[in-house]
Write a protein that holds these residues in place. Structure first.
Motif: not given
Length: 144
Positions: A5-20
């Protein structure tokens, strides 16, 4: 077997908070409360070892409908095209010039946030127009 019923999408990145925080602005998502026992995210980060600080961040749909987005720091930079990308649905149900106007307005808003316009994919016999873009770390997405 039960369906998921649920899923999350994960991004690989250099600056997690900035991209979020960029994606919060794009989608109207919010930063969830800090983990239990911490008054703020800064308090939480201060409690972690120096090498773990800033290693992840997340955001979620305040309505609970859309998937959670999770951003994790990885050591390598992006080098090839994404195998999966998000389609930001702003022109659903619109066609022709009306659709293009909505797409262009959203593109301008996102470019002001730091996104990069890649190209307009014009309508053809099977698909309506969309605009290919990149987020602030080069991850591809489309406005459609």
């Amino acid at each position: 077997m039960p369906s998921i019923k649920q899923f999350q999408v994960t991004f690989d990145c250099a600056e997690p908070e900035r991209v979020a925080r960029f994606w919060c602005e794009v989608l109207g998502y919010v930063v969830p409360p800090p983990p239990e026992g911490f008054a703020t995210w800064d308090d939480y980060e201060s409690s972690r070892s120096p090498e773990d600080r800033g290693s992840w961040f997340a955001c979620s749909d305040p309505s609970g409908v859309g998937p959670r987005l999770y951003f994790q720091r990885v050591p390598e930079g992006k080098v090839v095209k994404n195998r999966v990308h998000l389609d930001v649905r702003v022109g659903t149900g619109l066609v022709g010039e009306e659709r293009l106007a909505v797409l262009e307005a959203e593109c301008a808003r996102l470019v002001a946030l730091g996104a990069v316009r890649v190209r307009l994919l014009p309508a053809d016999d099977e698909n309506e127009s969309c605009i290919g873009m990149q987020d602030i770390e080069g991850n591809e997405f489309c406005i459609d």
